[in-house]
Write a protein that holds these residues in place. Structure first.
Motif, mmCIF file in Angstrom:
data_model
loop_
_atom_site.group_PDB
_atom_site.id
_atom_site.type_symbol
_atom_site.label_atom_id
_atom_site.label_comp_id
_atom_site.label_asym_id
_atom_site.label_seq_id
_atom_site.Cartn_x
_atom_site.Cartn_y
_atom_site.Cartn_z
ATOM 1 N N LEU A 183 0.709 -1.241 -0.017
ATOM 2 C CA LEU A 183 0.015 -0.008 0.138
ATOM 3 C C LEU A 183 0.920 1.163 0.023
ATOM 4 N N PRO A 184 0.358 2.361 -0.300
ATOM 5 C CA PRO A 184 1.184 3.856 -0.216
ATOM 6 C C PRO A 184 1.562 3.826 1.068
ATOM 7 N N ASN A 185 2.688 4.400 1.272
ATOM 8 C CA ASN A 185 3.286 4.824 2.580
ATOM 9 C C ASN A 185 3.612 3.832 3.417
ATOM 10 N N VAL A 186 3.868 2.461 3.092
ATOM 11 C CA VAL A 186 4.347 1.497 4.012
ATOM 12 C C VAL A 186 5.992 1.313 4.061
ATOM 13 N N GLY A 187 6.677 1.911 3.150
ATOM 14 C CA GLY A 187 8.244 2.048 3.104
ATOM 15 C C GLY A 187 8.533 1.357 1.925
ATOM 16 N N LYS A 188 7.917 1.381 0.873
ATOM 17 C CA LYS A 188 8.324 0.453 -0.372
ATOM 18 C C LYS A 188 9.447 1.322 -1.142
ATOM 19 N N ALA A 190 8.365 10.085 -0.611
ATOM 20 C CA ALA A 190 7.657 11.301 -0.030
ATOM 21 C C ALA A 190 6.510 10.611 0.670
ATOM 22 N N ASN A 191 5.883 11.509 1.521
ATOM 23 C CA ASN A 191 4.945 11.166 2.729
ATOM 24 C C ASN A 191 3.536 11.236 2.063
ATOM 25 N N TYR A 192 3.300 10.901 0.873
ATOM 26 C CA TYR A 192 2.092 10.932 0.153
ATOM 27 C C TYR A 192 1.995 9.847 -0.804
ATOM 28 N N PRO A 193 0.577 9.292 -1.101
ATOM 29 C CA PRO A 193 0.225 8.195 -2.248
ATOM 30 C C PRO A 193 1.178 8.645 -3.469
ATOM 31 N N PHE A 194 1.358 7.487 -4.357
ATOM 32 C CA PHE A 194 1.654 7.503 -5.723
ATOM 33 C C PHE A 194 2.982 8.492 -5.986
ATOM 34 N N CYS A 195 3.801 8.537 -5.221
ATOM 35 C CA CYS A 195 4.901 9.384 -5.329
ATOM 36 C C CYS A 195 5.810 8.807 -6.569
ATOM 37 N N THR A 196 5.620 7.305 -6.770
ATOM 38 C CA THR A 196 6.314 6.571 -7.520
ATOM 39 C C THR A 196 5.344 6.412 -8.771
ATOM 40 N N ILE A 197 5.522 7.091 -9.750
ATOM 41 C CA ILE A 197 4.541 7.198 -11.001
ATOM 42 C C ILE A 197 4.978 6.007 -11.934
ATOM 43 N N ASP A 198 6.279 5.866 -12.181
ATOM 44 C CA ASP A 198 7.059 4.542 -13.162
ATOM 45 C C ASP A 198 7.715 3.899 -12.204
ATOM 46 N N CYS A 245 4.311 -2.455 10.095
ATOM 47 C CA CYS A 245 4.327 -3.015 11.261
ATOM 48 C C CYS A 245 4.625 -1.802 12.485
ATOM 49 N N PHE A 246 4.681 -0.598 12.058
ATOM 50 C CA PHE A 246 5.196 0.255 13.122
ATOM 51 C C PHE A 246 4.158 1.596 13.005
ATOM 52 N N GLU A 247 3.838 2.106 14.366
ATOM 53 C CA GLU A 247 3.140 3.101 14.589
ATOM 54 C C GLU A 247 3.866 4.417 14.435
ATOM 55 N N ASP A 248 3.334 5.417 13.714
ATOM 56 C CA ASP A 248 3.927 6.615 13.768
ATOM 57 C C ASP A 248 2.905 7.709 13.301
ATOM 58 N N PRO A 249 2.321 8.416 14.045
ATOM 59 C CA PRO A 249 1.357 9.621 13.673
ATOM 60 C C PRO A 249 1.715 10.477 12.685
ATOM 61 N N ASN A 250 3.071 10.481 12.423
ATOM 62 C CA ASN A 250 3.671 11.437 11.610
ATOM 63 C C ASN A 250 3.702 11.074 10.051
ATOM 64 N N SER A 300 -5.251 3.709 9.900
ATOM 65 C CA SER A 300 -4.658 3.120 11.302
ATOM 66 C C SER A 300 -3.716 1.923 10.598
ATOM 67 N N VAL A 301 -2.906 1.381 11.330
ATOM 68 C CA VAL A 301 -1.992 0.292 10.997
ATOM 69 C C VAL A 301 -2.747 -1.052 11.482
ATOM 70 N N ASP A 302 -2.879 -1.578 10.289
ATOM 71 C CA ASP A 302 -3.308 -3.147 10.356
ATOM 72 C C ASP A 302 -2.805 -4.136 9.502
ATOM 73 N N PRO A 303 -1.728 -4.695 9.489
ATOM 74 C CA PRO A 303 -0.838 -5.367 8.506
ATOM 75 C C PRO A 303 -1.850 -6.502 7.763
#
Length: 366
Positions: free
Chosen positions: A8-13, A28-36, A104-109, A116-119
């Motif tokens: 999913l976006p923002n999981v650390g890929k 970056a801290n938003y979805p779809f920063c990897t376009i290609d 598998c980590f909690e970080d409000p930032n 929410s975090v739910d693997p």
């Protein structure tokens, strides 16, 4: 070997990709920063190569390599074109195995796309999108096969198999858990479908730095991922993608000190490569000489002529025999001549099954 990094976006890929390849994919801290899809080629660490190169005074050292593809974040509805849609499912179809990064980590930032975090929910989301894509592939093949199945027993048998696999997927199960292929012919038919959910999976449990020392044993999220992976014969390795990125900037001595300070024995890249080789059933044999020392990746069970074919098709076609010595035996003896004098170099024929760490010289004639 080509491995696709998904999640999913923002999981650390992309952070993980950057650390593995040092290729600098945008993170970056938003979805779809990897376009290609980002692609990076990584050398497989193998300390045997340096020692062999010293023994032979090799001019060049060539390790085995792994190609990593960082694939943009999938979301619910990707199989129907949501988010960045089917173009990324096509990219996954080209890889040998999938690295599924799970947060598998909690970080409000750091924003989570589902709040929410739910693997386990995240794994289900990705798996369902891959399942939906596979069902679509099967529906097209079923429609095509059905047209000729009435008058062709082989096509009728194929149609029955395709319908059984489709029913399995419609229950929310992956193709890799389907055990209904009755013979080699049906297994080959299933393999030809190239289903996404049939691909081997390695789950990368991305944790906070504090969870690294005990390999995620005290992290409930990690335990759930491990239980799930065990049920489908997948691999799991625990990483902190941020720490991996820091490690990637260090030289070998600094890296060892850093890992020791963290209380861990090996980097995430080392863990991932070992997991990949285990999952895909791969080993390396070695060739050595003054010009080059090199590692070659083959499947477990590969016979000598086919291993020779990895170097050049002429080697396989004109195979005569293989001169084989175990890497450690060669190192202990100090030279190939000393190893031969001790009877440690074998002359092997076409039925010889190559082992990990074999140092081989192929004799051929074309």
């Amino acid at each position: 070997m080509k491995l696709g990094i998904v999640g999913l976006p923002n999981v650390g890929k992309s952070t993980l990709f950057n650390s593995l390849t040092k290729a600098g994919a945008e993170s970056a801290n938003y979805p779809f920063c990897t376009i290609d899809p980002n692609v990076g080629v990584v050398a497989v660490p193998d300390e045997r190569l340096g020692k062999l190169a010293d023994l032979y005074h090799s001019v060049k050292v060539t390790p085995a390599v792994i190609e990593f593809v960082d694939i943009a974040g999938l979301v619910k509805g990707a199989s129907k074109g949501e988010g960045l849609g089917n173009q990324f499912l096509a990219n996954i179809r080209e890889v040998d195995a999938i690295i599924h990064v799970v947060r598998c980590f909690e970080d409000p930032n750091v924003i989570h796309v589902d709040g929410s975090v739910d693997p386990m929910r995240d794994i289900e989301t990705i798996n369902l999108e891959l399942i939906f894509s596979d069902i679509e592939i099967l529906e097209r093949r079923i429609a095509k096969t059905a047209r000729g199945a009435r008058n062709d027993k082989a096509l009728a048998k194929e149609l029955d198999l395709l319908q059984r696999v489709k029913a399995h997927l419609e229950e929310g199960k992956t193709a890799k858990t389907f055990d209904g292929a009755e013979d080699e012919e049906e297994q080959a038919c299933l393999a030809s479908c190239n289903l996404l959910t049939a691909k081997p999976v390695i789950y990368a449990a991305n944790v906070a730095e504090d969870d690294l020392a005990d390999d995620g044993a005290s992290n409930e999220h990690v335990q759930k991922v491990r239980e799930f992976a065990e049920g489908e014969n997948s691999e799991v390795f625990v990483i902190c993608a941020q720490i991996e990125e820091e490690i990637s900037e260090l030289d070998e001595d600094e890296k060892k000190m850093f890992l020791d300070d963290l209380g861990i024995g090996e980097s995430g890249l080392d863990k991932l490569i070992k997991a990949s080789y285990r999952l895909l059933g791969l080993i390396s044999y070695l060739t050595a000489g003054e010009k080059e020392t090199r590692a070659w990746t083959i499947k477990v069970g590969t016979k000598a002529p086919q291993a020779a074919g990895k170097i050049h098709s002429d080697f396989e076609r004109g195979f005569i025999r293989a001169e084989v010595v175990n890497y450690q035996d060669l190192l202990d003896c100090g030279s190939i001549a000393a190893a031969k004098a001790k009877g440690l170099v074998g002359s092997e024929g076409k039925e010889y099954v190559v082992k990990d760490g074999d140092v081989i010289e192929f004799l051929f004639n074309v």
